[in-house]
Design a protein around this motif. Structure first.
Motif, PDB file in Angstrom:
ATOM      1  N   SER A 158       0.836  -1.198   0.000  1.00 55.90           N
ATOM      2  CA  SER A 158       0.000   0.000   0.000  1.00 55.90           C
ATOM      3  C   SER A 158       0.875   1.255   0.000  1.00 55.90           C
ATOM      4  O   SER A 158       1.979   1.249   0.561  1.00 55.90           O
ATOM      5  CB  SER A 158      -0.897   0.005   1.243  1.00 55.90           C
ATOM      6  OG  SER A 158      -1.485   1.272   1.440  1.00 55.90           O
ATOM      7  N   HIS A 162       4.223   0.094   2.698  1.00 56.12           N
ATOM      8  CA  HIS A 162       4.839  -0.675   1.618  1.00 56.12           C
ATOM      9  C   HIS A 162       6.135  -1.290   2.126  1.00 56.12           C
ATOM     10  O   HIS A 162       7.106  -0.582   2.400  1.00 56.12           O
ATOM     11  CB  HIS A 162       5.116   0.227   0.417  1.00 56.12           C
ATOM     12  CG  HIS A 162       5.358  -0.507  -0.857  1.00 56.12           C
ATOM     13  ND1 HIS A 162       6.423  -1.358  -1.039  1.00 56.12           N
ATOM     14  CD2 HIS A 162       4.653  -0.544  -2.019  1.00 56.12           C
ATOM     15  CE1 HIS A 162       6.383  -1.865  -2.246  1.00 56.12           C
ATOM     16  NE2 HIS A 162       5.312  -1.397  -2.873  1.00 56.12           N
ATOM     17  N   ASP A 179      -6.650  -9.130   0.314  1.00 52.87           N
ATOM     18  CA  ASP A 179      -6.507  -8.616  -1.040  1.00 52.87           C
ATOM     19  C   ASP A 179      -7.748  -9.036  -1.821  1.00 52.87           C
ATOM     20  O   ASP A 179      -8.103 -10.217  -1.830  1.00 52.87           O
ATOM     21  CB  ASP A 179      -5.237  -9.204  -1.667  1.00 52.87           C
ATOM     22  CG  ASP A 179      -4.881  -8.568  -2.986  1.00 52.87           C
ATOM     23  OD1 ASP A 179      -5.512  -8.925  -3.997  1.00 52.87           O
ATOM     24  OD2 ASP A 179      -3.977  -7.732  -3.010  1.00 52.87           O
ATOM     25  N   GLN A 189      -7.174  -3.594  -0.751  1.00 51.30           N
ATOM     26  CA  GLN A 189      -6.268  -4.270   0.171  1.00 51.30           C
ATOM     27  C   GLN A 189      -6.342  -3.606   1.537  1.00 51.30           C
ATOM     28  O   GLN A 189      -6.750  -2.449   1.677  1.00 51.30           O
ATOM     29  CB  GLN A 189      -4.831  -4.245  -0.350  1.00 51.30           C
ATOM     30  CG  GLN A 189      -4.234  -2.854  -0.541  1.00 51.30           C
ATOM     31  CD  GLN A 189      -2.750  -2.922  -0.870  1.00 51.30           C
ATOM     32  OE1 GLN A 189      -1.961  -3.519  -0.133  1.00 51.30           O
ATOM     33  NE2 GLN A 189      -2.362  -2.312  -1.990  1.00 51.30           N
ATOM     34  N   TYR A 224      -4.359  -0.568   7.988  1.00 51.23           N
ATOM     35  CA  TYR A 224      -4.406   0.137   6.707  1.00 51.23           C
ATOM     36  C   TYR A 224      -5.531  -0.424   5.853  1.00 51.23           C
ATOM     37  O   TYR A 224      -5.948  -1.584   5.988  1.00 51.23           O
ATOM     38  CB  TYR A 224      -3.065   0.059   5.977  1.00 51.23           C
ATOM     39  CG  TYR A 224      -2.755  -1.270   5.330  1.00 51.23           C
ATOM     40  CD1 TYR A 224      -2.893  -1.443   3.949  1.00 51.23           C
ATOM     41  CD2 TYR A 224      -2.318  -2.361   6.073  1.00 51.23           C
ATOM     42  CE1 TYR A 224      -2.600  -2.645   3.340  1.00 51.23           C
ATOM     43  CE2 TYR A 224      -2.025  -3.571   5.476  1.00 51.23           C
ATOM     44  CZ  TYR A 224      -2.167  -3.711   4.109  1.00 51.23           C
ATOM     45  OH  TYR A 224      -1.884  -4.912   3.516  1.00 51.23           O
ATOM     46  N   LYS A 238      -5.956   6.190  -6.798  1.00 49.99           N
ATOM     47  CA  LYS A 238      -5.641   5.445  -5.580  1.00 49.99           C
ATOM     48  C   LYS A 238      -6.181   6.218  -4.384  1.00 49.99           C
ATOM     49  O   LYS A 238      -6.065   7.447  -4.327  1.00 49.99           O
ATOM     50  CB  LYS A 238      -4.127   5.261  -5.411  1.00 49.99           C
ATOM     51  CG  LYS A 238      -3.459   4.370  -6.426  1.00 49.99           C
ATOM     52  CD  LYS A 238      -1.974   4.190  -6.094  1.00 49.99           C
ATOM     53  CE  LYS A 238      -1.294   3.283  -7.116  1.00 49.99           C
ATOM     54  NZ  LYS A 238       0.136   3.047  -6.763  1.00 49.99           N
ATOM     55  N   HIS A 240      -6.098   5.539  -0.098  1.00 52.84           N
ATOM     56  CA  HIS A 240      -5.674   4.663   0.991  1.00 52.84           C
ATOM     57  C   HIS A 240      -5.618   5.441   2.304  1.00 52.84           C
ATOM     58  O   HIS A 240      -5.418   6.663   2.305  1.00 52.84           O
ATOM     59  CB  HIS A 240      -4.286   4.084   0.703  1.00 52.84           C
ATOM     60  CG  HIS A 240      -4.234   3.162  -0.470  1.00 52.84           C
ATOM     61  ND1 HIS A 240      -4.134   1.797  -0.346  1.00 52.84           N
ATOM     62  CD2 HIS A 240      -4.283   3.414  -1.816  1.00 52.84           C
ATOM     63  CE1 HIS A 240      -4.109   1.245  -1.553  1.00 52.84           C
ATOM     64  NE2 HIS A 240      -4.195   2.211  -2.453  1.00 52.84           N
ATOM     65  N   SER A 242      -4.359   4.837   6.745  1.00 56.21           N
ATOM     66  CA  SER A 242      -3.747   3.966   7.751  1.00 56.21           C
ATOM     67  C   SER A 242      -3.762   4.653   9.113  1.00 56.21           C
ATOM     68  O   SER A 242      -3.905   5.877   9.207  1.00 56.21           O
ATOM     69  CB  SER A 242      -2.294   3.624   7.370  1.00 56.21           C
ATOM     70  OG  SER A 242      -1.468   4.775   7.441  1.00 56.21           O
TER      71      SER A 242
END
Length: 448
Positions: A158, A162, A179, A189, A224, A238, A240, A242
């Motif tokens: 991610s 990562h 996933d 994910q 995350y 994208k 994301h 966390s």
């Protein structure tokens, strides 16, 4: 699992002998299994300039140069799944690092301090190790052919978490991840990780933390969640987020757009944005950071030129989870991340694909990045090495040459030569004047 030194060299050999025999057996569990054995030879050299130096992690003495050479062996087995709507499988990973050159006065620690050779001791500050390694594994579950869940030693990818693979051996984290690819063009994910195994560690129970503030036993986990969506061949997104326990919440957004202009000519542009705020006990202090970068590129045949701008809005640096990498800000470079408090940076990049001259697999990248306006006076105690900087500046030049063999018995064999020159100015004391050279030869052998 910690491996005794005498067992390190036989681990990949044992796996390479046993796993092909298992793969030849009947059963759905083995039908889709794979085993890759990667050999990675890594030379790393840093020469400090203008009176700058590094400190020996073992005795505190000044180092004007770091010179290290190592060989890594990565044995990666991934099973298929048992039959049925709910399938089960297993992943196994064996890692071995061998020091080929680098004495106590010439190496870093291979973890927080740049380098590739590991040192003994819980804090990697003892004598350099001749060899080191570990075994890891994860149980996995597949549901409806489009969802996978893993628990154990994993490598998330991610933008907010990562796992790093930029040194001799890859980093792993331990926990639960999932996933999902049930919708066309959408990749979801997420997960919960509870510990980190550093690139040169033999243990899987390393503390979590941040790259620029260090590790914290009080940070119990990192959560995350996110997704990548490709709308069509031209447009992708994208999104994301966390949460690093008692440290921060961090969100990320990215958009990429490509527009063909003529035969062999295209325009590429994009935006990356991170939002980081302190949470819970705020173990590294107050964080109110927005970091973003924008880029514009033109590709004409084998040539590509990119202009990018990166901006850090906040009194702390843009930070990320301990020892991870692949942060998606355009100015992140070989030596510097160009992510200091309140920094503004410009990048000019040129790429050339030698396939146009009849040499497929050969490519060249030249980059120049200049950063300014670094001001860390209000960074706080966790980032105290920035507080003496009011008007910091620096620049970096990268020259990268890469070649990957395209066919034949050694297909996939790659050579990467990475050179960087980094210089600081103004009152920027958080980074050093350094010339760096990396030479990496890697051969990934697909055993089955």
């Amino acid at each position: 699992m910690h491996l005794h030194d005498k067992s390190l060299a036989v681990l990949p050999l044992a796996l390479s002998l046993v796993l092909p025999a298992l793969a030849a057996a009947d059963g759905s569990f083995l039908d889709d299994s794979s085993f890759r054995l990667t050999n990675r030879n890594f030379y790393f050299n840093q020469g400090y300039r203008n009176g700058d130096f590094a400190l020996n992690p073992h005795n505190g003495e000044r180092q004007s140069r770091r010179t290290e050479w190592g060989h890594g062996i990565i044995a990666d087995f991934q099973s298929g799944y048992t039959d049925g709507t709910l399938g089960f499988g297993v992943d196994l990973l064996g890692l071995v690092g061998l020091k080929l050159d680098g004495g106590n006065g010439r190496v870093g620690n291979g973890v927080g301090v740049p380098g590739i050779v590991s040192r003994a001791g819980e804090n990697f500050d003892g004598e350099p190790k001749d060899e080191y390694g570990k075994l890891g594994g994860a149980l996995k579950l597949r549901l409806f052919d489009d969802t996978e869940v893993r628990y154990g030693d994993v490598r998330p990818t991610s933008p907010v978490l990562h796992a790093s693979d930029i040194r001799l051996l890859p980093q792993t984290l331990r926990g639960l991840v999932f996933d999902n690819r049930s919708l066309p063009g959408l990749h979801l994910q997420g997960g919960k990780l509870e510990s980190s195994s550093d690139r040169n560690a033999s243990s899987h129970r390393g503390d979590l933390g941040t790259v620029y503030a260090g590790r914290f036993k009080e940070a119990d986990d990192v959560l995350y969640l996110g997704g990548d969506y490709r709308f069509n061949d031209q447009l992708s997104f994208k999104l994301h987020t966390s949460k690093l326990d008692d440290i921060w919440t961090q969100s990320f957004f990215r958009v990429d757009f490509s527009q063909p202009l003529a035969e062999g000519l295209s325009l590429n542009t994009g935006l990356n944005w991170y939002r980081t705020r302190d949470t819970g006990k705020a173990l590294v202090g107050e964080i109110d950071n927005d970091s973003w970068s924008a880029r514009l590129g033109l590709k004409a045949g084998a040539h590509a030129v990119t202009l990018a701008y990166t901006r850090i809005d906040g009194d702390t640096p843009f930070d990320y989870v301990w020892n991870t990498y692949d942060l998606e800000l355009d100015s992140a470079s070989q030596v510097s991340d160009f992510n200091n408090p309140n920094e503004r940076s410009w990048q000019l990049r040129y790429d050339y694909d030698f396939a146009a001259l009849g040499a497929p697999g050969l490519s060249l990248t030249a980059r120049y990045v200049r950063g300014s306006d670094i001001d860390g006076r209000n960074a706080g105690p966790a980032y105290g090495y920035f507080t003496g900087i009011e008007d910091g500046k620096h620049w970096e030049r990268n020259l990268w040459l890469s070649y990957v063999l395209q066919d034949g018995p050694a297909k996939g064999l790659s050579f990467n030569l990475l050179q960087a020159t980094h210089r600081v100015g103004g009152d920027h004391t958080a980074e050093a004047n350094v010339d760096e050279l990396r030479f990496i030869v890697q051969y990934p052998l697909q055993v089955f």
